[in-house]
Design a protein around this motif. Structure first.
Motif, PDB file in Angstrom:
ATOM      1  N   VAL A  90       3.027  32.408   3.226  1.00 50.70           N
ATOM      2  CA  VAL A  90       3.408  31.569   4.362  1.00 50.70           C
ATOM      3  C   VAL A  90       2.152  31.219   5.136  1.00 50.70           C
ATOM      4  CG1 VAL A  90       4.727  31.386   6.496  1.00 50.70           C
ATOM      5  CG2 VAL A  90       5.671  32.678   4.560  1.00 50.70           C
ATOM      6  N   GLY A  91       1.956  29.931   5.347  1.00 52.38           N
ATOM      7  CA  GLY A  91       0.855  29.457   6.176  1.00 52.38           C
ATOM      8  C   GLY A  91       1.373  28.397   7.120  1.00 52.38           C
ATOM      9  N   THR A  92       1.332  28.679   8.409  1.00 50.70           N
ATOM     10  CA  THR A  92       1.783  27.706   9.409  1.00 50.70           C
ATOM     11  C   THR A  92       0.624  27.475  10.375  1.00 50.70           C
ATOM     12  OG1 THR A  92       2.837  29.517  10.663  1.00 50.70           O
ATOM     13  CG2 THR A  92       4.240  28.234   9.203  1.00 50.70           C
ATOM     14  N   TRP A  93      -0.170  26.473  10.055  1.00 49.85           N
ATOM     15  CA  TRP A  93      -1.378  26.164  10.789  1.00 49.85           C
ATOM     16  C   TRP A  93      -1.236  24.814  11.505  1.00 49.85           C
ATOM     17  CZ3 TRP A  93      -6.234  27.542   7.319  1.00 49.85           C
ATOM     18  CH2 TRP A  93      -6.263  28.942   7.138  1.00 49.85           C
ATOM     19  N   VAL A  94      -2.306  24.418  12.182  1.00 53.66           N
ATOM     20  CA  VAL A  94      -2.356  23.154  12.916  1.00 53.66           C
ATOM     21  C   VAL A  94      -3.624  22.406  12.516  1.00 53.66           C
ATOM     22  CG1 VAL A  94      -2.567  22.078  15.195  1.00 53.66           C
ATOM     23  CG2 VAL A  94      -1.076  24.083  14.890  1.00 53.66           C
ATOM     24  N   ARG A  95      -3.463  21.131  12.224  1.00 45.76           N
ATOM     25  CA  ARG A  95      -4.612  20.257  12.020  1.00 45.76           C
ATOM     26  C   ARG A  95      -4.405  18.992  12.843  1.00 45.76           C
ATOM     27  NH1 ARG A  95      -6.734  24.179  10.556  1.00 45.76           N
ATOM     28  NH2 ARG A  95      -7.884  24.596   8.623  1.00 45.76           N
ATOM     29  N   THR A  96      -5.456  18.567  13.524  1.00 49.21           N
ATOM     30  CA  THR A  96      -5.379  17.415  14.426  1.00 49.21           C
ATOM     31  C   THR A  96      -5.760  16.130  13.700  1.00 49.21           C
ATOM     32  OG1 THR A  96      -7.674  17.656  15.102  1.00 49.21           O
ATOM     33  CG2 THR A  96      -6.017  18.901  16.357  1.00 49.21           C
ATOM     34  N   PHE A 150       5.172  16.793   1.303  1.00 50.33           N
ATOM     35  CA  PHE A 150       5.568  15.948   2.429  1.00 50.33           C
ATOM     36  C   PHE A 150       4.374  15.789   3.372  1.00 50.33           C
ATOM     37  CE2 PHE A 150       9.216  18.176   0.790  1.00 50.33           C
ATOM     38  CZ  PHE A 150      10.178  17.189   0.676  1.00 50.33           C
ATOM     39  N   HIS A 151       4.459  14.806   4.246  1.00 47.52           N
ATOM     40  CA  HIS A 151       3.420  14.663   5.265  1.00 47.52           C
ATOM     41  C   HIS A 151       4.017  14.135   6.547  1.00 47.52           C
ATOM     42  CE1 HIS A 151       3.053  10.226   5.064  1.00 47.52           C
ATOM     43  NE2 HIS A 151       3.288  10.375   3.769  1.00 47.52           N
ATOM     44  N   ALA A 152       3.493  14.660   7.673  1.00 52.55           N
ATOM     45  CA  ALA A 152       3.829  14.144   9.000  1.00 52.55           C
ATOM     46  C   ALA A 152       2.661  13.372   9.586  1.00 52.55           C
ATOM     47  CB  ALA A 152       4.230  15.291   9.933  1.00 52.55           C
ATOM     48  N   HIS A 153       1.440  13.774   9.227  1.00 50.93           N
ATOM     49  CA  HIS A 153       0.269  12.969   9.570  1.00 50.93           C
ATOM     50  C   HIS A 153       0.324  11.652   8.785  1.00 50.93           C
ATOM     51  CE1 HIS A 153      -2.513  15.523  11.917  1.00 50.93           C
ATOM     52  NE2 HIS A 153      -1.960  16.555  11.288  1.00 50.93           N
ATOM     53  N   PRO A 154      -0.299  10.587   9.292  1.00 48.84           N
ATOM     54  CA  PRO A 154      -0.355   9.316   8.562  1.00 48.84           C
ATOM     55  C   PRO A 154      -1.458   9.360   7.495  1.00 48.84           C
ATOM     56  CG  PRO A 154      -1.432   9.058  10.675  1.00 48.84           C
ATOM     57  CD  PRO A 154      -0.849  10.451  10.667  1.00 48.84           C
ATOM     58  N   ILE A 155      -1.270  10.202   6.496  1.00 52.87           N
ATOM     59  CA  ILE A 155      -2.235  10.388   5.422  1.00 52.87           C
ATOM     60  C   ILE A 155      -1.518  10.212   4.091  1.00 52.87           C
ATOM     61  CG2 ILE A 155      -3.750  11.925   6.721  1.00 52.87           C
ATOM     62  CD1 ILE A 155      -2.349  14.289   5.338  1.00 52.87           C
ATOM     63  N   GLU A 156      -2.278  10.086   2.999  1.00 54.82           N
ATOM     64  CA  GLU A 156      -1.634   9.954   1.703  1.00 54.82           C
ATOM     65  C   GLU A 156      -1.416  11.294   1.020  1.00 54.82           C
ATOM     66  OE1 GLU A 156      -4.314   7.337  -0.412  1.00 54.82           O
ATOM     67  OE2 GLU A 156      -5.257   9.021  -1.449  1.00 54.82           O
ATOM     68  N   ALA A 157      -2.120  12.333   1.460  1.00 58.47           N
ATOM     69  CA  ALA A 157      -1.958  13.665   0.889  1.00 58.47           C
ATOM     70  C   ALA A 157      -0.822  14.405   1.592  1.00 58.47           C
ATOM     71  CB  ALA A 157      -3.258  14.448   1.000  1.00 58.47           C
ATOM     72  N   ASP A 158      -0.566  15.632   1.151  1.00 57.97           N
ATOM     73  CA  ASP A 158       0.490  16.463   1.725  1.00 57.97           C
ATOM     74  C   ASP A 158      -0.057  17.318   2.862  1.00 57.97           C
ATOM     75  OD1 ASP A 158      -0.934  17.769  -0.498  1.00 57.97           O
ATOM     76  OD2 ASP A 158       0.295  19.512  -0.020  1.00 57.97           O
ATOM     77  N   GLY A 191       5.377  28.566   1.300  1.00 55.44           N
ATOM     78  CA  GLY A 191       5.751  27.557   2.278  1.00 55.44           C
ATOM     79  C   GLY A 191       4.561  27.315   3.181  1.00 55.44           C
ATOM     80  N   LEU A 192       4.045  26.089   3.188  1.00 52.73           N
ATOM     81  CA  LEU A 192       2.753  25.811   3.808  1.00 52.73           C
ATOM     82  C   LEU A 192       2.826  24.558   4.666  1.00 52.73           C
ATOM     83  CD1 LEU A 192       0.679  26.230   0.522  1.00 52.73           C
ATOM     84  CD2 LEU A 192       1.144  28.015   2.217  1.00 52.73           C
ATOM     85  N   THR A 193       2.184  24.617   5.815  1.00 55.81           N
ATOM     86  CA  THR A 193       2.117  23.437   6.680  1.00 55.81           C
ATOM     87  C   THR A 193       0.909  23.520   7.593  1.00 55.81           C
ATOM     88  OG1 THR A 193       3.365  22.045   8.237  1.00 55.81           O
ATOM     89  CG2 THR A 193       3.490  24.420   8.571  1.00 55.81           C
ATOM     90  N   VAL A 194       0.387  22.363   7.977  1.00 53.78           N
ATOM     91  CA  VAL A 194      -0.579  22.285   9.067  1.00 53.78           C
ATOM     92  C   VAL A 194       0.032  21.489  10.216  1.00 53.78           C
ATOM     93  CG1 VAL A 194      -2.641  22.605   7.664  1.00 53.78           C
ATOM     94  CG2 VAL A 194      -1.723  20.291   7.988  1.00 53.78           C
ATOM     95  N   CYS A 195       1.370  21.505  10.262  1.00 57.09           N
ATOM     96  CA  CYS A 195       2.117  20.784  11.300  1.00 57.09           C
ATOM     97  C   CYS A 195       3.025  21.740  12.060  1.00 57.09           C
ATOM     98  CB  CYS A 195       2.926  19.651  10.681  1.00 57.09           C
ATOM     99  SG  CYS A 195       1.934  18.433   9.794  1.00 57.09           S
ATOM    100  N   HIS A 251      -1.632  16.186  17.344  1.00 60.66           N
ATOM    101  CA  HIS A 251      -1.170  16.703  16.050  1.00 60.66           C
ATOM    102  C   HIS A 251       0.363  16.699  16.014  1.00 60.66           C
ATOM    103  CE1 HIS A 251       0.111  20.729  17.563  1.00 60.66           C
ATOM    104  NE2 HIS A 251      -0.850  20.530  18.442  1.00 60.66           N
ATOM    105  N   PRO A 252       0.926  16.491  14.832  1.00 64.10           N
ATOM    106  CA  PRO A 252       2.379  16.476  14.705  1.00 64.10           C
ATOM    107  C   PRO A 252       2.940  17.887  14.547  1.00 64.10           C
ATOM    108  CG  PRO A 252       1.404  15.949  12.593  1.00 64.10           C
ATOM    109  CD  PRO A 252       0.264  16.143  13.561  1.00 64.10           C
ATOM    110  N   VAL A 253       4.133  18.084  15.079  1.00 67.27           N
ATOM    111  CA  VAL A 253       4.866  19.337  14.906  1.00 67.27           C
ATOM    112  C   VAL A 253       6.181  19.013  14.222  1.00 67.27           C
ATOM    113  CG1 VAL A 253       5.976  21.285  16.054  1.00 67.27           C
ATOM    114  CG2 VAL A 253       3.813  20.378  16.952  1.00 67.27           C
ATOM    115  N   VAL A 254       6.394  19.586  13.055  1.00 70.17           N
ATOM    116  CA  VAL A 254       7.634  19.378  12.308  1.00 70.17           C
ATOM    117  C   VAL A 254       8.664  20.384  12.796  1.00 70.17           C
ATOM    118  CG1 VAL A 254       8.712  19.464  10.025  1.00 70.17           C
ATOM    119  CG2 VAL A 254       6.420  18.463  10.304  1.00 70.17           C
ATOM    120  N   ALA A 255       9.847  19.924  13.105  1.00 70.19           N
ATOM    121  CA  ALA A 255      10.891  20.764  13.702  1.00 70.19           C
ATOM    122  C   ALA A 255      11.200  21.979  12.827  1.00 70.19           C
ATOM    123  CB  ALA A 255      12.155  19.931  13.914  1.00 70.19           C
ATOM    124  N   ASP A 256      11.105  23.164  13.436  1.00 73.23           N
ATOM    125  CA  ASP A 256      11.488  24.429  12.786  1.00 73.23           C
ATOM    126  C   ASP A 256      10.743  24.682  11.478  1.00 73.23           C
ATOM    127  OD1 ASP A 256      13.404  24.960  14.813  1.00 73.23           O
ATOM    128  OD2 ASP A 256      14.845  23.672  13.786  1.00 73.23           O
TER     129      ASP A 256
END
Length: 397
Positions: free
Chosen positions: A167-173, A229-237, A255-259, A360-365
């Motif tokens: 599990v990685g739940t990080w933040v990227r701006t 999936f992506h929440a940032h406006p990027i082409e990668a995940d 389960g991994l996210t930077v959002c 930075h985007p935050v994806v719900a839950d």
């Protein structure tokens, strides 16, 4: 090229993460193990050019007698060092590492290893052809806590291992993805880059989980399922699940996210019939919970450049993260590369926090859904993450 006890080290790519390698070489120089003979970067670097903030301590990172070269080709044509450290974009890894190895240098190559399984096979061929050493910078492979976890699993104290989760739940701006032309890209100028949460910022979580499950080589992996999936406006995940089935071993699920709403420590969790263990690999700490009780193990970490220098003096020594031992991770990277383009997370599930470059985007839950992937050993769709629900196709489309 002979083996020098005081190794001549060149660092390629010295700004950003490359500065951490310069700090490492500075420490090894103080211990009489290495000297920084050259730096390679398109931008000229003088002895005091890197700031004290980059250095992490007073004084220059680059000594006055270290030579600067604009590219690796120029260095290798002039004065090949003993060791080349490559902190360069992903899609440059294969050509640069191959050139250094063929010039008689040993190599420390930043993760991820290369940009495809085919490139991985090509790099292995060069290592065999040259007889040189190639270490990959998955720092957790030097972690004593990861070693303890592997021993714990082998001892049977956890019983039969059912799943290995990460599990990685990080933040990227926004600034993170604006830092270079290749950041957040799957392809750049027709060349695979394969940047993304699985393959770059949280690659350590995936590689460490695979190692704990006994999967290091390509042949240790039987299947890989990714949901990108992506929440940032990027082409990668930037928000993804990975489920890996291993040959004769447990399922590995990440389960991994930077959002996320906030950055939390990344973990690898091993669940067995008699207990579970949680590795906080960034801190080299291991929590164990079994019928015998609960305990926390804290360890140190072996630096991978030091490990490479030691291996150069002992032909029988095994590298902590030999390029061949990144094959299982490369099978995951290749699945990401070959997968359909990541789908955007629906806007109603995304909240933007902060302004400008710091936004930075935050994806719900997202934290709960990443936990569910690791616990159940299934991808986002199977655990019910709302952004992973298949998009309905309009009638007649």
């Amino acid at each position: 090229m002979g083996v020098n006890e005081v190794a001549r080290v060149a660092v390629v790519g010295v700004h950003g993460h490359g500065a951490s390698h310069l700090r490492t070489v500075r420490g090894l120089a103080a211990a009489g193990r290495a000297r920084l003979s050259a730096v390679v970067d398109p931008r000229p670097v003088a002895g005091t050019a890197l700031t004290e903030a980059e250095a992490g301590a007073p004084g220059p990172l680059v000594p006055a007698d270290a030579r600067w070269y604009p590219d690796l080709e120029a260095l290798l044509a002039d004065a090949p060092p003993d060791v080349v450290v490559l902190a360069t974009p992903i899609h440059t890894h294969l050509p640069l590492a191959s050139a250094a190895l063929r010039a008689g240098c040993d190599v420390l190559l930043e993760k991820p290893t290369v940009a495809s399984l085919d490139e991985h096979a090509a790099l292995l061929d060069v290592v065999r052809e040259t007889g040189r050493r190639c270490q990959v910078g998955f720092q957790t492979f030097g972690s004593g806590a990861a070693d303890e976890l592997a021993r714990l699993v082998a001892s049977g104290e956890l019983g039969e291992v059912t799943t290995v989760g990460a599990v990685g739940t990080w933040v990227r701006t926004r600034a993170y993805y604006a830092r270079s032309a290749w950041a957040g890209r799957r392809v750049l100028d027709g060349v695979p880059v394969v940047d993304g949460v699985v393959t770059n910022p949280l690659a350590h979580a995936v590689a460490t989980a695979l190692r704990v499950a006994g999967a290091t080589r390509v042949e240790d992996v039987t299947s890989v399922d990714v949901e990108l999936f992506h929440a940032h406006p990027i082409e990668a995940d930037d928000t993804s699940s990975v489920v890996v089935r291993t040959a004769g071993g447990p399922t590995v699920a990440a389960g991994l996210t930077v959002c996320a709403a906030e950055r939390t420590p990344a973990v690898v969790v091993v669940r067995g019939t008699e207990g579970e263990a949680t590795l906080r690999y960034e801190a080299d700490e291991l929590d164990v919970r079994t019928a015998r009780g609960a305990r926390t193990i804290r360890t140190g970490r072996r630096d991978l450049l030091t490990d490479l220098l030691d291996a150069r003096l002992d032909p029988a020594a095994r590298l902590r993260c030999d390029v061949a031992d990144t094959g299982a991770f490369m099978a995951v990277l290749d699945a990401v590369r070959a997968a359909p383009d990541p789908r955007p997370v629906p806007e109603d599930l995304v909240t933007w926090v902060g302004e400008g470059a710091d936004g930075h985007p935050v994806v719900a839950d997202v934290e709960a859904w990443c936990d569910a992937v690791a616990e159940r050993g299934e991808g986002f769709a199977a655990v019910g993450a709302p952004w992973a629900v298949p998009v309905a196709t309009p009638a007649g489309a």
